[in-house]
Design an enzyme around this catalytic site. Structure first.
Site, PDB file in Angstrom:
ATOM      1  N   LYS A  47     -19.087  27.271 104.330  1.00  0.00           N
ATOM      2  CA  LYS A  47     -18.385  27.130 105.595  1.00  0.00           C
ATOM      3  C   LYS A  47     -17.156  28.038 105.605  1.00  0.00           C
ATOM      4  O   LYS A  47     -16.598  28.325 104.557  1.00  0.00           O
ATOM      5  CB  LYS A  47     -18.012  25.657 105.839  1.00  0.00           C
ATOM      6  CG  LYS A  47     -17.373  24.958 104.624  1.00  0.00           C
ATOM      7  CD  LYS A  47     -15.936  25.334 104.434  1.00  0.00           C
ATOM      8  CE  LYS A  47     -15.411  24.894 103.093  1.00  0.00           C
ATOM      9  NZ  LYS A  47     -14.166  25.598 102.750  1.00  0.00           N
ATOM     10  N   ALA A  70     -18.684  29.203  93.282  1.00  0.00           N
ATOM     11  CA  ALA A  70     -20.093  29.139  92.901  1.00  0.00           C
ATOM     12  C   ALA A  70     -20.233  28.841  91.416  1.00  0.00           C
ATOM     13  O   ALA A  70     -21.069  28.022  91.008  1.00  0.00           O
ATOM     14  CB  ALA A  70     -20.789  30.447  93.244  1.00  0.00           C
TER      15      ALA A  70
END
Length: 328
Positions: free
Chosen positions: A97, A15
């Site tokens: 995912k 992130a």
């Protein structure tokens, strides 16, 4: 333009280095908040996102009325729980995912999405990249004639990093969940086909798959074709996908999945007479495109390129691979 105000659950390295900058730089998006119990972890995010609000818990961020959408980069085993919590809190949600660990878990998310009217999706960024859109266009328009075979490979070596969540069974690690979504899902995206039969061999270490070979046949609008895929977390890095027809070949390499990071984003069309057409995309940033596409869907109702139904199809294939695999 209405700005989508984003919050991130957790200060994951991915992130920090990829999705947070993409959210900050995307048109129509604002990185507004981060949830982390360690304020020091928020400093790198605040450095490029002035005014970032830092919450000390995930629940606190979900309760923030100034957040429209949530990005979830947590370990795999937490994806389902926090995706459902985000929807229940009235937030649109983009989850890394695999968004769930079984196909039936994605059914739960679909039901929650439909009941809430919110957008929920898996962060499957490659479908937003023009190299994959071009590969799909070439395959489906018959540029290589009749598709006969597709093969895909994705490998890296993290064997020395025993603490990595990919190497830990308790965090639902393993190569197939981490990168099989690419070697399986990319072929499904380009061909609109689904596997008919599959065979698989898997090598396990400490309860996680570290090498897998999958073969079989796919069938769909383009007919039937053979398929092969390799994923590994114990081999020298490699990324490549090839679509082979009776009149040509398409190669997406050397950076089909980590475009611009692992290698140059390009797609090649090989045809008779040593004819090669190469399209390059050096300036394209697929994470930024993903955020902008998500925002358009939220604001304008534009269909999202990777709906949960597509993600469910890839998860069905993953479930089948595990079910039929032979351990080696």
């Amino acid at each position: 333009m209405q700005t989508v105000r984003w919050g991130i659950l957790g200060a994951a390295n991915f992130a920090r280095h990829h999705m947070a900058p993409a959210i900050h730089e995307a048109e129509g998006a604002e990185l507004a908040a981060l949830a982390t119990s360690n304020p020091a972890n928020a400093a790198p995010f605040a450095a490029f996102a002035p005014g970032l609000r830092v919450h000390d818990s995930y629940d606190a961020l979900l309760a923030d009325p100034g957040i429209d959408a949530v990005y979830i980069p947590l370990p795999n085993h937490l994806h389902l729980e926090w995706t459902l919590k985000a929807l229940a809190a009235g937030k649109h949600v983009l989850t890394e995912k695999p968004i769930a660990l079984k196909a039936e878990e994605i059914d739960q998310i679909i039901a929650a999405r439909d009941a809430s009217g919110l957008l929920a999706a898996e962060a499957y960024m490659i479908v937003h990249h023009p190299q994959w859109q071009r590969a799909r266009e070439w395959v489906q328009s018959g540029e290589i004639g009749t598709l006969r075979h597709a093969d895909a490979a994705f490998s890296f070596d993290n064997g020395a990093d025993s603490g990595n969540i990919r190497n830990r069974p308790e965090t639902a690690g393993g190569g197939i969940r981490d990168i099989g979504v690419y070697t399986y899902g990319s072929v499904r995206f380009v061909t609109a086909a689904e596997p008919e039969d599959l065979q698989a061999r898997i090598r396990w270490e400490n309860g996680v798959d570290v090498w897998a070979q999958v073969t079989g046949t796919f069938a769909g609008p383009l007919g039937q074709f053979t398929y092969g895929a390799m994923t590994s977390m114990r081999l020298f890095p490699r990324q490549e996908v090839v679509f082979q027809g009776d009149k040509g070949l398409i190669r997406v390499a050397p950076g089909p999945f980590n475009a611009g990071i692992f290698g140059e984003a390009r797609v090649e069309l090989h045809r008779p007479g040593l004819s090669v057409t190469v399209e390059r995309f050096p300036a394209v940033r697929q994470y930024k495109l993903q955020v902008e596409a998500f925002g358009r869907s939220v604001r304008e109702g534009v269909p999202y390129a990777c709906p949960l139904e597509f993600s469910r199809g890839t998860q069905v294939m993953i479930d089948r691979v595990f079910a039929v695999a032979t351990a080696i």
